[in-house]
Design a protein around this motif. Structure first.
Motif, PDB file in Angstrom:
ATOM      1  N   ALA A   1       0.758  -1.148   0.220  1.00 60.70           N
ATOM      2  CA  ALA A   1       0.073  -0.258   0.039  1.00 60.70           C
ATOM      3  C   ALA A   1       0.889   1.212   0.025  1.00 60.70           C
ATOM      4  CB  ALA A   1      -1.035   0.005   1.154  1.00 60.70           C
ATOM      5  N   LEU A   2       2.012   1.203   0.781  1.00 52.64           N
ATOM      6  CA  LEU A   2       2.799   2.469   0.851  1.00 52.64           C
ATOM      7  C   LEU A   2       3.546   2.530  -0.402  1.00 52.64           C
ATOM      8  CD1 LEU A   2       3.899   2.117   4.514  1.00 52.64           C
ATOM      9  CD2 LEU A   2       1.996   3.411   3.566  1.00 52.64           C
ATOM     10  N   LEU A   3       3.957   1.632  -1.042  1.00 51.43           N
ATOM     11  CA  LEU A   3       4.716   1.833  -2.382  1.00 51.43           C
ATOM     12  C   LEU A   3       3.762   2.347  -3.450  1.00 51.43           C
ATOM     13  CD1 LEU A   3       6.738  -1.388  -2.641  1.00 51.43           C
ATOM     14  CD2 LEU A   3       7.661   0.888  -2.096  1.00 51.43           C
ATOM     15  N   LEU A   4       2.515   2.218  -3.268  1.00 54.48           N
ATOM     16  CA  LEU A   4       1.599   3.166  -4.114  1.00 54.48           C
ATOM     17  C   LEU A   4       2.008   4.469  -4.235  1.00 54.48           C
ATOM     18  CD1 LEU A   4      -1.627   0.891  -3.819  1.00 54.48           C
ATOM     19  CD2 LEU A   4       0.146   0.927  -5.743  1.00 54.48           C
ATOM     20  N   VAL A   5       2.095   5.037  -2.959  1.00 55.13           N
ATOM     21  CA  VAL A   5       2.333   6.488  -2.817  1.00 55.13           C
ATOM     22  C   VAL A   5       3.413   6.931  -3.598  1.00 55.13           C
ATOM     23  CG1 VAL A   5       2.932   8.196  -1.198  1.00 55.13           C
ATOM     24  CG2 VAL A   5       1.481   6.364  -0.383  1.00 55.13           C
ATOM     25  N   SER A   6       4.463   6.159  -3.729  1.00 56.91           N
ATOM     26  CA  SER A   6       5.568   6.355  -4.521  1.00 56.91           C
ATOM     27  C   SER A   6       5.306   6.492  -6.105  1.00 56.91           C
ATOM     28  CB  SER A   6       6.787   5.338  -4.172  1.00 56.91           C
ATOM     29  OG  SER A   6       6.466   4.271  -4.936  1.00 56.91           O
ATOM     30  N   CYS A   7       4.250   5.798  -6.658  1.00 58.44           N
ATOM     31  CA  CYS A   7       3.937   5.880  -7.963  1.00 58.44           C
ATOM     32  C   CYS A   7       3.360   7.120  -8.389  1.00 58.44           C
ATOM     33  CB  CYS A   7       3.032   4.573  -8.289  1.00 58.44           C
ATOM     34  SG  CYS A   7       3.793   2.967  -7.843  1.00 58.44           S
ATOM     35  N   ASP A   8       2.917   7.925  -7.509  1.00 58.13           N
ATOM     36  CA  ASP A   8       1.982   9.199  -8.058  1.00 58.13           C
ATOM     37  C   ASP A   8       3.027  10.127  -8.434  1.00 58.13           C
ATOM     38  OD1 ASP A   8      -0.494  11.104  -6.166  1.00 58.13           O
ATOM     39  OD2 ASP A   8       0.021  10.520  -8.376  1.00 58.13           O
ATOM     40  N   LYS A   9       2.869  11.120  -9.128  1.00 55.06           N
ATOM     41  CA  LYS A   9       3.641  12.364  -9.562  1.00 55.06           C
ATOM     42  C   LYS A   9       3.211  13.416  -8.914  1.00 55.06           C
ATOM     43  CE  LYS A   9       5.408  10.533 -13.877  1.00 55.06           C
ATOM     44  NZ  LYS A   9       6.197   9.466 -13.443  1.00 55.06           N
ATOM     45  N   GLY A  10       2.631  13.317  -7.699  1.00 57.00           N
ATOM     46  CA  GLY A  10       2.082  14.424  -7.075  1.00 57.00           C
ATOM     47  C   GLY A  10       0.589  14.366  -6.956  1.00 57.00           C
ATOM     48  N   GLY A  11      -0.048  15.236  -6.162  1.00 58.25           N
ATOM     49  CA  GLY A  11      -1.513  15.169  -5.874  1.00 58.25           C
ATOM     50  C   GLY A  11      -1.737  14.489  -4.713  1.00 58.25           C
ATOM     51  N   SER A  12      -3.240  13.932  -4.490  1.00 61.60           N
ATOM     52  CA  SER A  12      -3.481  13.170  -3.280  1.00 61.60           C
ATOM     53  C   SER A  12      -3.198  11.791  -3.481  1.00 61.60           C
ATOM     54  CB  SER A  12      -4.923  13.562  -3.405  1.00 61.60           C
ATOM     55  OG  SER A  12      -5.526  12.873  -4.396  1.00 61.60           O
ATOM     56  N   TYR A  13      -3.384  11.318  -2.363  1.00 62.02           N
ATOM     57  CA  TYR A  13      -3.116   9.989  -2.038  1.00 62.02           C
ATOM     58  C   TYR A  13      -4.004   9.362  -0.944  1.00 62.02           C
ATOM     59  CZ  TYR A  13      -0.440  10.919   2.118  1.00 62.02           C
ATOM     60  OH  TYR A  13      -0.059  11.490   3.472  1.00 62.02           O
ATOM     61  N   LYS A  14      -4.422   8.201  -1.087  1.00 63.49           N
ATOM     62  CA  LYS A  14      -5.269   7.685   0.275  1.00 63.49           C
ATOM     63  C   LYS A  14      -4.988   6.112   0.294  1.00 63.49           C
ATOM     64  CE  LYS A  14     -10.290   7.084   1.546  1.00 63.49           C
ATOM     65  NZ  LYS A  14     -11.659   7.794   1.316  1.00 63.49           N
TER      66      LYS A  14
ATOM     67  N   ASP B   1     -11.456  -0.262  14.609  1.00 66.70           N
ATOM     68  CA  ASP B   1     -12.564  -0.878  13.928  1.00 66.70           C
ATOM     69  C   ASP B   1     -11.560  -1.956  12.889  1.00 66.70           C
ATOM     70  OD1 ASP B   1     -14.740  -0.086  15.492  1.00 66.70           O
ATOM     71  OD2 ASP B   1     -14.842   1.624  14.132  1.00 66.70           O
ATOM     72  N   ARG B   2     -10.505  -2.415  13.241  1.00 65.02           N
ATOM     73  CA  ARG B   2      -9.559  -3.281  12.366  1.00 65.02           C
ATOM     74  C   ARG B   2      -9.439  -2.652  10.928  1.00 65.02           C
ATOM     75  NH1 ARG B   2     -13.427  -8.463  12.354  1.00 65.02           N
ATOM     76  NH2 ARG B   2     -12.740  -8.097  10.221  1.00 65.02           N
ATOM     77  N   SER B   3      -9.294  -1.345  11.030  1.00 65.33           N
ATOM     78  CA  SER B   3      -8.920  -0.670   9.973  1.00 65.33           C
ATOM     79  C   SER B   3      -8.023   0.913  10.058  1.00 65.33           C
ATOM     80  CB  SER B   3      -9.849  -0.454   8.704  1.00 65.33           C
ATOM     81  OG  SER B   3     -10.948   0.572   9.371  1.00 65.33           O
ATOM     82  N   VAL B   4      -7.397   1.269   9.109  1.00 65.04           N
ATOM     83  CA  VAL B   4      -6.891   2.643   9.219  1.00 65.04           C
ATOM     84  C   VAL B   4      -6.861   3.212   7.933  1.00 65.04           C
ATOM     85  CG1 VAL B   4      -4.300   1.892   8.854  1.00 65.04           C
ATOM     86  CG2 VAL B   4      -5.081   3.893  10.284  1.00 65.04           C
TER      87      VAL B   4
ATOM     88  N   ALA C   1      -0.670   3.689  13.166  1.00 67.56           N
ATOM     89  CA  ALA C   1       0.011   3.448  12.123  1.00 67.56           C
ATOM     90  C   ALA C   1       0.647   4.877  11.619  1.00 67.56           C
ATOM     91  CB  ALA C   1      -1.110   3.105  10.830  1.00 67.56           C
ATOM     92  N   TYR C   2       1.928   4.453  11.116  1.00 67.65           N
ATOM     93  CA  TYR C   2       2.859   5.530  10.564  1.00 67.65           C
ATOM     94  C   TYR C   2       3.196   5.460   9.157  1.00 67.65           C
ATOM     95  CZ  TYR C   2       3.541   6.215  15.534  1.00 67.65           C
ATOM     96  OH  TYR C   2       3.503   6.567  16.856  1.00 67.65           O
ATOM     97  N   LEU C   3       2.898   6.653   8.598  1.00 61.80           N
ATOM     98  CA  LEU C   3       3.291   6.861   7.128  1.00 61.80           C
ATOM     99  C   LEU C   3       4.894   7.584   7.311  1.00 61.80           C
ATOM    100  CD1 LEU C   3       3.165   6.450   3.912  1.00 61.80           C
ATOM    101  CD2 LEU C   3       1.959   8.686   4.147  1.00 61.80           C
ATOM    102  N   THR C   4       6.139   6.864   7.048  1.00 60.04           N
ATOM    103  CA  THR C   4       7.094   7.562   7.120  1.00 60.04           C
ATOM    104  C   THR C   4       7.992   7.629   5.938  1.00 60.04           C
ATOM    105  OG1 THR C   4       8.243   5.349   7.808  1.00 60.04           O
ATOM    106  CG2 THR C   4       7.518   6.623   9.382  1.00 60.04           C
ATOM    107  N   SER C   5       9.007   8.385   5.779  1.00 58.10           N
ATOM    108  CA  SER C   5      10.012   8.672   4.629  1.00 58.10           C
ATOM    109  C   SER C   5      10.741   7.618   4.552  1.00 58.10           C
ATOM    110  CB  SER C   5      10.358  10.040   4.453  1.00 58.10           C
ATOM    111  OG  SER C   5      11.401  10.018   3.506  1.00 58.10           O
TER     112      SER C   5
END
Length: 75
Positions: free
Chosen positions: A14-27, A60-63, A42-46
Motif C-alpha cells: 500500500a505504501l509503495l503506491l504512494v511512490s507511484c504518484d507524481k504528485g497530488g492526493s493519496y489515500k 475497527d480493524r482498519s486505518v 499506524a505511521y507513514l514514514t519517509s
C-alpha cells in the motif's frame, strides 16, 4: 507471527503506491484480520529520512491515511 508478516507485506504494498504518484492526493486504506492492532498507531514514514509524514489510530480493524504530496517519494 504470521499475522504480523502478512500485515507487513500489505502495508509495504500500500505504501509503495504512494511512490507511484507524481504528485497530488493519496489515500491508503488498510484492513486488519482481527482486533489485535486496534488502538495502536499506524505511521507513514519517509524511506530516505525516516521522518514521520503522517499517522493515524487504528480503529475497527482498519486505518486510513490520506493527504497531498508535491512529488513522488518512497514511504
Amino acid at each position: 507471527m504470521k499475522t504480523v508478516k502478512s500485515l507487513f507485506f500489505v502495508l509495504i504494498a500500500a505504501l509503495l503506491l504512494v511512490s507511484c504518484d507524481k504528485g497530488g492526493s493519496y489515500k491508503i486504506m488498510v484492513s486488519f484480520p482481527d482486533d489485535t492492532f486496534n488502538g495502536k498507531t499506524a505511521y507513514l514514514t519517509s524511506y530516505d529520512s525516516g521522518d514521520t509524514l503522517q499517522q493515524a489510530k487504528i480503529a475497527d480493524r482498519s486505518v486510513v491515511l490520506e493527504g497531498e504530496v508535491d512529488a513522488s517519494y518512497f514511504a
